[in-house]
Design a protein around this motif. Sequence first.
Motif, PDB file in Angstrom:
ATOM      1  N   SER A  19     -12.159  75.380 -29.255  1.00  0.00           N
ATOM      2  CA  SER A  19     -12.210  74.192 -28.686  1.00  0.00           C
ATOM      3  C   SER A  19     -10.639  73.761 -28.678  1.00  0.00           C
ATOM      4  CB  SER A  19     -13.091  73.222 -29.845  1.00  0.00           C
ATOM      5  OG  SER A  19     -12.220  73.143 -31.006  1.00  0.00           O
ATOM      6  N   VAL A  20     -10.476  72.489 -27.959  1.00  0.00           N
ATOM      7  CA  VAL A  20      -9.161  71.994 -28.107  1.00  0.00           C
ATOM      8  C   VAL A  20      -8.859  71.586 -29.469  1.00  0.00           C
ATOM      9  CG1 VAL A  20      -8.080  69.912 -26.970  1.00  0.00           C
ATOM     10  CG2 VAL A  20      -9.763  70.990 -25.644  1.00  0.00           C
ATOM     11  N   THR A  33      -2.156  66.755 -22.395  1.00  0.00           N
ATOM     12  CA  THR A  33      -1.760  66.316 -21.151  1.00  0.00           C
ATOM     13  C   THR A  33      -2.628  67.275 -20.054  1.00  0.00           C
ATOM     14  OG1 THR A  33       0.178  67.636 -20.496  1.00  0.00           O
ATOM     15  CG2 THR A  33       0.443  65.359 -21.469  1.00  0.00           C
ATOM     16  N   TRP A  34      -2.920  68.338 -20.646  1.00  0.00           N
ATOM     17  CA  TRP A  34      -3.487  69.235 -19.921  1.00  0.00           C
ATOM     18  C   TRP A  34      -4.896  69.781 -20.480  1.00  0.00           C
ATOM     19  CZ3 TRP A  34      -1.497  71.273 -15.505  1.00  0.00           C
ATOM     20  CH2 TRP A  34      -0.305  71.069 -15.207  1.00  0.00           C
ATOM     21  N   LEU A  35      -5.142  69.533 -21.782  1.00  0.00           N
ATOM     22  CA  LEU A  35      -6.487  69.746 -22.474  1.00  0.00           C
ATOM     23  C   LEU A  35      -7.100  68.656 -22.943  1.00  0.00           C
ATOM     24  CD1 LEU A  35      -5.437  73.063 -24.369  1.00  0.00           C
ATOM     25  CD2 LEU A  35      -6.292  72.846 -22.087  1.00  0.00           C
ATOM     26  N   GLY A  36      -6.637  67.490 -22.932  1.00  0.00           N
ATOM     27  CA  GLY A  36      -7.300  66.323 -23.631  1.00  0.00           C
ATOM     28  C   GLY A  36      -8.338  65.690 -22.686  1.00  0.00           C
ATOM     29  N   GLU A  37      -8.832  64.486 -23.363  1.00  0.00           N
ATOM     30  CA  GLU A  37      -9.908  63.793 -22.687  1.00  0.00           C
ATOM     31  C   GLU A  37      -9.715  63.666 -21.310  1.00  0.00           C
ATOM     32  OE1 GLU A  37     -11.571  61.007 -24.962  1.00  0.00           O
ATOM     33  OE2 GLU A  37     -11.651  62.129 -26.924  1.00  0.00           O
ATOM     34  N   LYS A  38      -8.468  63.111 -20.963  1.00  0.00           N
ATOM     35  CA  LYS A  38      -8.041  62.785 -19.541  1.00  0.00           C
ATOM     36  C   LYS A  38      -6.941  63.620 -19.032  1.00  0.00           C
ATOM     37  CE  LYS A  38      -9.399  58.034 -20.687  1.00  0.00           C
ATOM     38  NZ  LYS A  38      -8.996  56.572 -20.881  1.00  0.00           N
ATOM     39  N   PRO A  39      -7.376  64.981 -18.776  1.00  0.00           N
ATOM     40  CA  PRO A  39      -6.429  65.772 -18.443  1.00  0.00           C
ATOM     41  C   PRO A  39      -5.622  65.420 -17.083  1.00  0.00           C
ATOM     42  CG  PRO A  39      -8.294  66.813 -18.105  1.00  0.00           C
ATOM     43  CD  PRO A  39      -8.877  65.392 -18.597  1.00  0.00           C
TER      44      PRO A  39
END
Length: 192
Positions: free
Chosen positions: A72-73, A174-180
């Motif tokens: 998971s992230v 920035t790549w894997l967050g909730e708002k990638p």
Amino acid sequence: MKYPVRLLFSGIIALGSSLAIAKDIAGVNIEEVVNLSLGGQELRLKGTAISNSQARQSTYVGGLYLQNDAQSVQDILSNTGAKRFVLYCQNSSIKPEALIRALNLGFIANHSEQEFAALEPMVNQFNQIWHDEIHEGDKVWIDFLPEQGTVVTINGNQKGIIPGKDFYDAFLKTWLGEKPINAEMKKQLLGQ
């Protein structure tokens, strides 16, 4: 013409290992396993991603390597082992201001105002690294080394170091967050 046996043997080993641990993604050779330093721990490829903009006919290939596999992230972010994010500019260029703008939007979107305020000096330091365009064929490595922090390397030349782990986690968000930056690339980087 005779070749020394050692030279032939070395060539065969190099060819064999490159065939065994690399794959082609949109014309870019992505290694399955990397070492961040001579004799260092092996990092394994978690996932690769392709950003393909039909309007601009541009393609960027990204990859995420982990020392310790995570599903998971949250597992990836809490993992204290070495990591590598790679970005290959496959067939166009990336202007520094466009890269900085996209990443800054990613930082802001995935952090509260208070979190971003704490990160801002590190974000500014990161932004200072991007002076030149990234051109077709360029390779960007953004590594996390536990003893150093975030290390940015372009075409084998180290461009800067940001100490600590907090910045690298923020960068990965920035790549894997909730708002990638790109939702499809997020899935691919996670191997989904």
